[in-house]
Design an enzyme around this catalytic site. Structure first.
Site, PDB file in Angstrom:
ATOM      1  N   GLN B 221      87.806  25.089  46.997  1.00  0.00           N
ATOM      2  CA  GLN B 221      87.240  24.411  48.126  1.00  0.00           C
ATOM      3  C   GLN B 221      86.549  23.240  47.985  1.00  0.00           C
ATOM      4  O   GLN B 221      86.211  22.381  48.781  1.00  0.00           O
ATOM      5  CB  GLN B 221      86.081  25.517  48.917  1.00  0.00           C
ATOM      6  CG  GLN B 221      86.475  26.860  49.260  1.00  0.00           C
ATOM      7  CD  GLN B 221      85.639  27.712  49.751  1.00  0.00           C
ATOM      8  OE1 GLN B 221      85.445  29.040  49.228  1.00  0.00           O
ATOM      9  NE2 GLN B 221      84.597  27.232  50.534  1.00  0.00           N
ATOM     10  N   ARG B 368      80.443  32.497  54.376  1.00  0.00           N
ATOM     11  CA  ARG B 368      80.088  31.915  55.680  1.00  0.00           C
ATOM     12  C   ARG B 368      78.544  32.103  55.826  1.00  0.00           C
ATOM     13  O   ARG B 368      77.941  32.391  56.759  1.00  0.00           O
ATOM     14  CB  ARG B 368      80.601  32.583  56.694  1.00  0.00           C
ATOM     15  CG  ARG B 368      82.162  32.362  56.786  1.00  0.00           C
ATOM     16  CD  ARG B 368      82.841  33.138  57.890  1.00  0.00           C
ATOM     17  NE  ARG B 368      83.212  32.162  58.932  1.00  0.00           N
ATOM     18  CZ  ARG B 368      84.029  32.559  60.040  1.00  0.00           C
ATOM     19  NH1 ARG B 368      84.478  33.642  60.000  1.00  0.00           N
ATOM     20  NH2 ARG B 368      84.662  31.481  60.882  1.00  0.00           N
ATOM     21  N   CYS B 369      77.694  31.620  54.688  1.00  0.00           N
ATOM     22  CA  CYS B 369      76.288  31.736  54.863  1.00  0.00           C
ATOM     23  C   CYS B 369      75.478  30.575  55.056  1.00  0.00           C
ATOM     24  O   CYS B 369      74.319  30.501  55.198  1.00  0.00           O
ATOM     25  CB  CYS B 369      75.573  32.918  53.880  1.00  0.00           C
ATOM     26  SG  CYS B 369      75.323  31.960  52.215  1.00  0.00           S
ATOM     27  N   GLU B 738      80.018  28.918  60.606  1.00  0.00           N
ATOM     28  CA  GLU B 738      79.364  30.038  60.238  1.00  0.00           C
ATOM     29  C   GLU B 738      78.461  30.669  61.191  1.00  0.00           C
ATOM     30  O   GLU B 738      77.675  31.563  61.097  1.00  0.00           O
ATOM     31  CB  GLU B 738      78.450  29.665  58.908  1.00  0.00           C
ATOM     32  CG  GLU B 738      79.551  29.303  57.845  1.00  0.00           C
ATOM     33  CD  GLU B 738      78.861  28.541  56.606  1.00  0.00           C
ATOM     34  OE1 GLU B 738      78.992  28.668  55.654  1.00  0.00           O
ATOM     35  OE2 GLU B 738      77.708  27.750  57.027  1.00  0.00           O
TER      36      GLU B 738
END
Ligand code: FAD
Lengths: 291, 792
Positions: B221, B368-369, B738
């Site tokens: 990523q 997704r935090c 998120e």
């Protein structure tokens, strides 16, 4: 997936399959739907030297009733064949209730009932259904066929009495004595999950009286549990809230669950009782209507 | 004459995702789709034990298998000073174990062979002699007296503490508590889960002997961070390293860290001078790569009788596994945990945090935090619910009472962040209206009388998305800005590249829409490219919902630079001075006679064929964007459930989400992000769990044990929106990727606990499996802590 190296054979007949099994001397595995075997090979929990693919053998995909009501499920009858059969509910209500709860739609299009019995996973749903129904398995070996009651078939987790040179050709459910009713309930955390608890109940009744009853339990022991003792309490009686309660309690006692990430032992026992009660209570009006 | 912005795929257009063209037809190009001439295959041998000393490794049988090219062990790596590597948070991590294994699934050896089957066979032929050591699987064990020291490789490490950290005003908080009418308390565990992207991690390292250039195709990523890290670890010159991140089958933070598999495949390619492919299997991904959460939180809230929150105290014990390998914005050891309670007007708060090592896979900030915001907001919304119940105040009312008001911005949060915009009460009202709040409360009362248990749960939160600004945020010292480069060709078509890296977010669609908005070039005329460090400008990658806030802003800024040059060209073409022309979407025109003008495409053509004297030809530029602040979206999630009192099974009745993420570039993509987030919120509340037995065996190493919900059980979602533009973002957008994952779980948990109201149960830890709900309901006590693990 990268399984260990294996040979592959695709026999055209039962006899040929049995011969290949014999020749492999215990190092071969039958491949039916592959929905249990292939995952095991992927993880290399199973590394058979040879796969004997029975999918090309004609005449094994059936599921049908004999004129006397004996019901036969061939070795290549898929879960989905049973799920989609609209007549199944009237003939085999417990099977009809279980079929759509096996795995997920993808697995159901390939996996077989007989393969599930042969896999002998304590969390397999069909084994409890068959044991509730008093069913049996017909195995063919070099010396012909023999019939094995489902209750005697499984000897432990992933273990059964099949000889290495035997092919299971069909599962058989005996004709009912009177009218057959039943149900299957399964606690799963999501579709495709194995049962935290599964309960199969089958009763046969004549007039209002129960003539035969069977209960099979999924996922609450080291192998499928036949709670026959609990079920037979009902034979000769009219179903009522009282005996339903007693059967439920006894079935829960017979179960041998263990605490794990799916739930505690106490909870699983409670669920066995709850499901037995729910299935039988739902059948109660049916048995009364007949009278 | 005026261009319809939506028609050209600009801001607000529900434009179909251009990348889906290839994805849904099976024509994507993932790492595993790439085959290079002479390519070899690598497989990793992983440790079966969670904590053990390695007495010996015998690779002779593996080497003897035909087709095996190379077997790599920690010893071989150590001889090249590569047995350990730095992590993205100033710790070290074993590449291949030398002294000990420290978690189940740790990389012990690698085999490179002609095909993956042989490599796997050879791994099985390696004999490792282990001496088992006592295993630590949670912070309590890690901190116990006499606990074995997991990181005995580190000098000066005499316990299992990774860090102790604190933020806020302790004395002020103590004073506020002393003056409180009521103090509410809550203690909970946010369990470990795994992002489990559909594509696992993998790489193809290709060291070209002729040019000495190393090309690595890999699932990352953040390709530029990887290039920098490879330059550091492998001691190769940075210009001779090219990282290519092709199509990614999901990331969710799982593909930010540097994994041993990448490093060993690179070394193997250098040693063998052939391309080496490594593709992780699903189990490898689940048991060894970046996970999310696994943190114990406890805290107290000081309240006035009327529901006004006076202060908050929090403590967290986070389980980082065997190595501290999170990507961390380095000033904040526990990520952005201290963004908790940002939507409420709370004068003072204090947070202490301790991180520990355990014999579990390393990680903690994936999924997704946004650096621990998920846990912060979950704790916040559970705490508010508990406080409301303690005070006997309506759960919507307590939130409304404490919200930062619309005209109170900018607002300093209790831990020192600066929030800048929002309409919190409006979002809540829309949510309550949509779910039919008052009616549902009546329905709930009625149902109770018949023994049915209904519940409703609310979760509202604002969160800081878009790390960062370079004053406060960096990774390994690299400041967290981002970049875009735009080249407009002579026919007015364009190529845009950014330093972000899409992995399902739809950048190829969205970025083109921003260009369309800024320049009036139809989005279909703009191709977007990311992920190749040789062509893309330097950027920090995509995670923490940062792409639109940072890279997206850079896209706006570079487009504006292009427009500024085009304006000069337009003035030249129209033979007037720049001051005499005006801009409307896609066109410059004469203020005095609007029908005379030139399009942006005509300017592009002129940029290559007819530039004014003294101007450089061409129409391209780049922009590096350093955001002045994080963006602060707001989310309100409301859920209704029914609990079966005899089984503990709960069904979701309705889910309403109201999201305010500022201006929506492509509303359809935003909605997709929210729905995906809600599905994951539901999953985490309900079933998704990685846990460990007392021996450190991972329960959740495959999809029979690690449950991902399917379309079958996932409930439907009703989405609403409020738009409060971000005051500092060039087009007013805020992060959104998120929000629903962060805010959603508390709505489900609060709803189930609301259904159990009156039983005295204050908390059930996630996942709310039926047996846990049933136990709480029938025993009337909390069900807390890590879930029971497999016995025997
Ligand atoms: C994701 C997933 C979820 C699942 N969920 C469930 C579930 O919820 N409930 C459930 O009950 N099952 C579940 N299963 C298992 C599934 O039902 C399998 O289909 C079934 O257990 C095996 O049938 P098969 O035909 O696929 O057998 P195979 O996989 O082909 O074989 C299984 C075993 O039986 C042997 N065998 C098969 N046929 C014969 C034969 N005729 N004679 C002798 N030996 C034979 C094989 O050698 C092998 O050892 C699931 C499977 C998967 C992959």
């Amino acid at each position: 997936m990268y399984p260990a190296r294996f040979d592959y054979a695709a026999p055209q007949s039962i006899e040929e399959a049995v011969e290949l099994l014999g020749r492999a001397n215990g190092e071969a595995k039958v491949l039916a739907g592959g929905q249990s075997l292939v995952p095991m090979m992927k993880l290399r929990f199973a590394s058979p030297e040879m796969l004997i693919d029975i999918n090309n053998i004609p005449g094994l995909a059936y599921h049908s009733a004999d004129p006397d009501g004996t019901y036969r499920i061939g070795a290549l009858c898929r879960h989905v064949d049973l799920e989609k059969d609209e007549n199944l509910a009237s003939q085999q209500p417990t099977m009809a209730a279980a079929a759509p709860l096996i795995a997920d739609p993808i697995v159901r299009t390939r996996g077989t009932l007989v393969g599930s019995l042969c896999h002998s996973d304590p969390q397999g749903d069909w084994a409890s259904v068959m044991s509730a129904l008093g069913g049996s398995i017909v195995a063919q070996g070099p010396n012909g066929r023999r019939s094995i009651s489902c209750i005697d078939f499984v000897t432990g987790p992933f273990q059964n009495v099949l000889e290495f040179d035997e092919l299971a050709v069909e599962a058989v459910v005996p004709a009912p004595v009177g009218t057959r009713a039943g149900g299957y309930l399964k606690l799963e955390r999501r579709v495709g999950d194995f049962a935290t608890v599964g309960v199969a109940v089958s009763i046969e009744f004549s007039g209002t009286q129960v003539t035969r009853a069977g209960i099979g339990l999924t996922g609450v022991g080291a192998s499928t549990i036949c709670a026959g003792e609990a079920a037979t309490m009902l034979v000769g009686q009219d179903l009522n809230a009282d005996n339903i309660d007693r059967v439920a309690v006894l079935a829960a006692e017979i179960s041998q669950p263990r605490s794990d990430h799916r739930g505690s032992e106490a909870y699983k026992r409670h669920m066995v009782a709850t499901f037995v009660t729910r299935i039988l209570s739902k059948l109660l009006p049916t048995t009364q209507k007949v009278a | 004459m005026t261009i319809d912005e939506v028609k050209i795929g600009g801001l607000g257009a529900r434009r179909s995702r251009v990348e889906d063209n290839r994805f849904i037809r099976g024509m994507g190009n993932y790492v595993d789709d790439i085959t290079l001439p002479g390519m070899l295959h690598m497989e990793i041998l992983r440790s079966p034990l969670a904590h053990a000393r390695i007495k010996s490794i015998d690779t002779s049988a593996a080497m003897a298998i035909p087709g095996v090219q190379l077997v790599l062990t920690g010893e071989l790596l150590a001889s090249r000073n590569l047995a350990w590597m730095p992590t993205l948070s100033y710790d070290t991590q074993a590449v291949l174990a030398t002294d000990k294994v420290r978690f189940q699934g740790q990389e012990v050896a690698c085999v490179v062979a002609d095909d993956p089957y042989i490599a796997k066979d050879a791994c099985e032929a390696i004999v490792v002699d282990y001496e088992a050591l006592p295993v630590i699987v949670n912070p309590t064990q890690a901190m116990a007296d006499g606990a074995p020291i997991i990181r005995d490789d580190k000098e000066n490490q005499h316990d299992n503490v990774v860090f102790d950290w604190e933020v806020g005003d302790k004395d002020g908080t103590d004073r506020a508590f002393a003056a409180a009418d009521v103090v509410s308390e809550l203690e909970l565990h946010y369990p470990r889960s795994h992002p489990s992207p559909i594509e696992t991690c993998g790489s193809i390292a290709d060291f070209d002997r002729a040019t000495s250039k190393l090309t690595v195709y890999m699932t990352t990523q953040a390709p530029h961070i990887i290039r920098a890290a490879v330059a550091m670890v492998a001691e190769l010159p940075e210009h001779m390293i090219r990282i290519v991140s092709p199509d990614l089958g999901g990331g969710f933070g799982n593909k930010v860290p540097i994994y041993p598999g990448y490093v060993v495949s690179i070394l193997a390619s250098i040693l063998l001078e052939r391309p080496v492919k490594w593709i992780e299997d699903k189990t490898g991904n689940l048991i060894s790569t970046g996970f999310g959460r696994d943190i114990y939180l406890r805290g107290q809230m000081a309240l006035r009788n009327d529901g006004k929150i006076l202060a908050v105290r929090m403590h967290t014990d986070s389980d980082h596994g065997a190595f501290f390998s999170d990507a961390q914005p380095s000033k904040f050891k526990i990520g952005l945990m201290h963004s908790a309670f940002a939507c409420y007007d709370i004068p003072v708060a204090h947070l202490t945090a301790r991180g520990v090592y355990t014999n579990k896979a390393p990680g903690g900030v994936a999924y997704r935090c946004s650096f621990r915001i998920t846990e912060a907001m979950f704790f916040q919304e559970r705490m508010v619910q508990v406080a409301a119940d303690d005070l006997g105040i309506d759960q919507a009312e307590i939130r409304r009472l404490n919200f930062v008001q619309d005209d109170d911005f900018p607002h300093r949060t209790p831990f020192g962040f600066l929030t800048d915009s929002g309409q919190y009460a409006k979002c809540l009202d829309i949510g309550l209206e949509a779910i039919g709040y008052e009616d549902f409360l009546k329905q709930k009362e009625e149902a109770r009388k018949n023994g049915r248990l209904l519940g409703i749960g609310i979760s509202t939160m604002t969160e800081p998305l878009g790390a960062g600004n370079s004053r406060e945020y960096d990774i390994l010292g690299i400041k967290m800005f981002d970049s875009a480069e735009l080249r407009v060709h002579m026919t007015g078509k364009a190529i845009l590249r950014t330093g972000a890296k899409t992995q399902g977010q739809g950048h190829e669609t969205t970025w083109a829409q921003i260009v369309a908005h800024e320049l009036g070039i139809p989005a279909d005329d703009v191709v977007v490219e990311e992920g190749d460090t040789d062509t893309a400008p330097f950027g920090m990658g995509t995670y923490a919902s940062r792409s639109t806030p940072v890279a997206g802003a850079a896209v706006s800024m570079v487009s504006r630079k292009i427009r500024a040059k085009a304006r000069k060209i337009a003035a030249h073409l129209l033979e007037v001075s720049e001051e005499d022309i005006e801009w409307e979407l896609g066109r410059f025109y004469l203020r005095s006679s609007p029908e005379s003008g030139v399009t942006i495409q005509e300017c592009a053509t002129a940029a290559y064929s007819n530039v004014p004297d003294g101007m450089e030809p061409g129409l391209e530029n780049n922009a590096y964007y350093d955001p002045p602040n994080l963006t602060w979206p707001f989310g309100c999630y409301i859920t209704t459930v029914e609990v079966d009192p005899l089984t503990g099974v709960w069904d979701v009745l309705n889910v309403v989400a109201v999201d305010d993420c500022g201006v929506r570039i492509n509303p359809m993509i935003v909605e997709g992000q929210i729905m995906g987030g809600l599905a994951e919120a539901y999953a985490i509340a309900n079933m998704q769990l990685i846990t460990f037995d007392s021996e450190g065996n991972c329960v959740g190493s495959n999809y029979m044990d690690y449950l991902l919900p399917t379309a079958w059980e996932t409930p439907g979602f009703e989405l609403h929106e409020v738009v409060t533009p971000c005051p500092h973002h060039p087009i007013g957008a805020k992060g959104v990727g998120e929000c629903a994952t962060v805010g959603g779980p508390a709505a489900f948990v609060n709803a189930v606990l609301d259904a159990l109201k009156g039983t005295g149960v204050r908390n059930i830890d996630m996942p709310l499996l039926p047996d846990r709900v049933y136990e709480a309901l029938t025993e009337g006590h909390d069900v807390s802590g890590a879930p029971p693990t497999r016995t025997g």
